[in-house]
Design an enzyme around this catalytic site. Structure first.
Site, PDB file in Angstrom:
ATOM      1  N   GLY A 109      -5.249  -3.297   8.158  1.00 16.14           N
ATOM      2  CA  GLY A 109      -6.077  -2.130   8.380  1.00 16.14           C
ATOM      3  C   GLY A 109      -6.993  -2.221   9.587  1.00 16.14           C
ATOM      4  O   GLY A 109      -7.283  -1.204  10.222  1.00 16.14           O
TER       5      GLY A 109
ATOM      6  N   ARG B 197     -15.139  -5.987   2.053  1.00 16.08           N
ATOM      7  CA  ARG B 197     -14.257  -5.552   3.151  1.00 16.08           C
ATOM      8  C   ARG B 197     -13.552  -4.238   2.795  1.00 16.08           C
ATOM      9  O   ARG B 197     -13.060  -4.047   1.697  1.00 16.08           O
ATOM     10  CB  ARG B 197     -13.221  -6.643   3.440  1.00 16.08           C
ATOM     11  CG  ARG B 197     -12.237  -6.305   4.570  1.00 16.08           C
ATOM     12  CD  ARG B 197     -10.947  -5.712   4.050  1.00 16.08           C
ATOM     13  NE  ARG B 197      -9.955  -5.530   5.115  1.00 16.08           N
ATOM     14  CZ  ARG B 197      -8.835  -4.861   4.943  1.00 16.08           C
ATOM     15  NH1 ARG B 197      -8.538  -4.318   3.790  1.00 16.08           N
ATOM     16  NH2 ARG B 197      -7.982  -4.725   5.942  1.00 16.08           N
ATOM     17  N   VAL B 198     -13.515  -3.332   3.755  1.00 15.53           N
ATOM     18  CA  VAL B 198     -12.789  -2.067   3.585  1.00 15.53           C
ATOM     19  C   VAL B 198     -11.793  -1.956   4.724  1.00 15.53           C
ATOM     20  O   VAL B 198     -12.124  -2.247   5.876  1.00 15.53           O
ATOM     21  CB  VAL B 198     -13.774  -0.870   3.610  1.00 15.53           C
ATOM     22  CG1 VAL B 198     -13.031   0.447   3.636  1.00 15.53           C
ATOM     23  CG2 VAL B 198     -14.710  -0.930   2.400  1.00 15.53           C
ATOM     24  N   GLY B 199     -10.586  -1.552   4.412  1.00 18.56           N
ATOM     25  CA  GLY B 199      -9.553  -1.427   5.450  1.00 18.56           C
ATOM     26  C   GLY B 199      -9.433  -0.008   5.953  1.00 18.56           C
ATOM     27  O   GLY B 199     -10.383   0.782   5.904  1.00 18.56           O
ATOM     28  N   ASP B 200      -8.263   0.310   6.428  1.00 19.68           N
ATOM     29  CA  ASP B 200      -8.001   1.629   6.994  1.00 19.68           C
ATOM     30  C   ASP B 200      -7.695   2.689   5.930  1.00 19.68           C
ATOM     31  O   ASP B 200      -7.894   3.876   6.150  1.00 19.68           O
ATOM     32  CB  ASP B 200      -6.790   1.555   7.931  1.00 19.68           C
ATOM     33  CG  ASP B 200      -5.539   1.105   7.172  1.00 19.68           C
ATOM     34  OD1 ASP B 200      -5.624   0.116   6.412  1.00 19.68           O
ATOM     35  OD2 ASP B 200      -4.474   1.732   7.343  1.00 19.68           O
TER      36      ASP B 200
ATOM     37  N   THR C  23       0.843  -1.205   0.000  1.00 23.05           N
ATOM     38  CA  THR C  23       0.000   0.000   0.000  1.00 23.05           C
ATOM     39  C   THR C  23       0.866   1.238   0.000  1.00 23.05           C
ATOM     40  O   THR C  23       1.858   1.300   0.721  1.00 23.05           O
ATOM     41  CB  THR C  23      -0.878   0.007   1.267  1.00 23.05           C
ATOM     42  OG1 THR C  23      -1.831  -1.036   1.133  1.00 23.05           O
ATOM     43  CG2 THR C  23      -1.596   1.335   1.445  1.00 23.05           C
TER      44      THR C  23
HETATM   45  C1  SD4 Z   1      -5.645  -2.561   4.284  1.00 18.88           C
HETATM   46  N1  SD4 Z   1      -3.873  -1.183   5.093  1.00 18.88           N
HETATM   47  O1  SD4 Z   1      -6.492  -2.641   3.422  1.00 18.88           O
HETATM   48  C2  SD4 Z   1      -4.328  -1.895   3.936  1.00 18.88           C
HETATM   49  C3  SD4 Z   1      -3.393  -2.945   3.427  1.00 18.88           C
HETATM   50  C4  SD4 Z   1      -1.990  -2.505   3.370  1.00 18.88           C
HETATM   51  O2  SD4 Z   1       0.126  -2.755   2.713  1.00 18.88           O
HETATM   52  O3  SD4 Z   1      -1.597  -1.505   3.897  1.00 18.88           O
HETATM   53  N2  SD4 Z   1      -1.133  -3.219   2.755  1.00 18.88           N
HETATM   54  O4  SD4 Z   1      -5.794  -3.046   5.404  1.00 18.88           O
END
Ligand code: SD4
Length: 331
Positions: free
Chosen positions: A245, A219-222, A191
């Site tokens: 995340g 799904r949604v992350g940070d 990321t």
């Molecule tokens: C997530 N933080 O979707 C992101 C994934 C990530 O390096 O950072 N990968 O959780």
């Protein structure tokens, strides 16, 4: 700080960022005092990003060095990774969810606290650019899923197949042994979070990702969540995150880092404290990864990660530097 005051700064002029005729102007007493303090603390345009994304910070620096805004710098830097099919955690070529669909998350935030985000958007190559449109052209902060995609088409973005043959074949392999569970591994880590300070001393940030490989659909992350994956306070500094995340959301990680800087910690100290807070809530676990990077108003930077191997990239008038960092869990 006014643009005029900045232009008087001799060290910046020496760096070739401005042309001489712009420097001349008459000074008020306040301006003279400001100019004196700038001598000891000059604005130092800089771009900084998670991991070793040399091309992304180089692109951001191209924008900054000719006097472009930090907002343009972070967007254009992030777009480099979004377009890179070899980066399987961002944009085109990103790993799909467990159903085989590539869904992207991104956000962007400017010096005035304006922000925009897209969540789980499909078929769009540059989610960070759509996030900027959300910020600038709508009264909203976040658009998700089909609505975000529709908005992108309205704004002229093209429909693109994000699933490359490589990512598709890997997903097909994964399905054979996965028991259909999304993986949380410590390697899935490309990321990009990117922060920049421009010639006016203004800070912006962006974050963009395809999220966790083989995640549950929806799904949604940070990364698209302001305060979690990214936070900018132009008076203090900015921070962004990479890694699992869910843990970053739980601790409102990037906001925490900026608040720690507000309390007087350096970017490095703040990133370390943020990671330690997360680890305090996960005692005994060493199977996940989170890294933060941060920058303060002075242009000082820092980065820290749970797992070894985390680096972050900076680009300033001194050139580009890959900064290895320490980690909470030692190798
Ligand atoms: C997530 N933080 O979707 C992101 C994934 C990530 O390096 O950072 N990968 O959780």
């Amino acid at each position: 700080m006014s643009r005029r005051n900045f232009l008087k700064n001799s060290s910046v002029a020496a760096a070739g960022l401005i042309s001489a005729p712009l420097i001349a102007s008459c000074k008020t007493e306040t301006e003279t005092n400001t100019a004196a303090s700038e001598k000891t603390n000059p604005i130092r345009p800089i771009a900084i990003c998670t991991w070793n994304f040399e091309n992304a910070t180089a692109k951001a620096w191209e924008v900054l060095k000719v006097g472009g805004s930090s907002l343009d710098a972070v967007q254009q830097g992030a777009m480099i990774e979004e377009a890179d099919v070899n980066n399987q955690t961002v944009g085109v070529g990103g790993r799909p969810d467990r159903d085989g669909n590539v869904t992207l998350d991104a956000c962007i935030m400017d010096k005035d606290g304006n922000c925009g985000a897209v969540l789980a958007i499909q078929n769009i190559a540059s989610p960070v650019s759509v996030a900027r449109k959300v910020m600038e052209d709508t009264p909203h902060v976040m658009l998700a899923g089909k609505g975000a995609e529709k908005f992108a088409y309205e704004k002229g973005f093209e429909k693109v197949d994000l699933l490359t043959e490589k990512s598709k074949q890997e997903w097909i392999e994964w399905k054979k042994t996965s028991e259909y569970k999304p993986i949380i591994n410590i390697e899935n880590h490309d990321t990009i979070g990117i922060l920049a300070i421009d010639k006016d001393g203004d800070i912006s940030g962006a974050c963009t990702t395809s999220g966790m490989g083989y995640k549950y659909a929806g799904r949604v992350g940070d990364s698209p969540i302001i305060g979690a994956g990214l936070f900018v306070d132009n008076e203090i500094g900015a921070a962004t995150a990479t890694g699992v995340g869910e843990e970053v959301v739980r601790t409102v990680g990037s906001f925490l880092i900026v608040e720690l800087m507000r309390q007087g910690k350096s970017p490095q100290e703040a990133c370390e404290e943020g990671v330690k807070r997360i680890m305090a809530k996960n005692e005994g676990r060493n199977d996940f990864q989170i890294g933060f990077i941060a920058i303060n108003k002075k242009g000082e930077t820092g980065g820290y990660c749970i797992q070894p191997g985390f680096t972050y990239r900076t680009y300033s008038e001194d050139g580009h530097v890959n900064n290895p960092t320490e980690s909470f869990i030692k190798a």
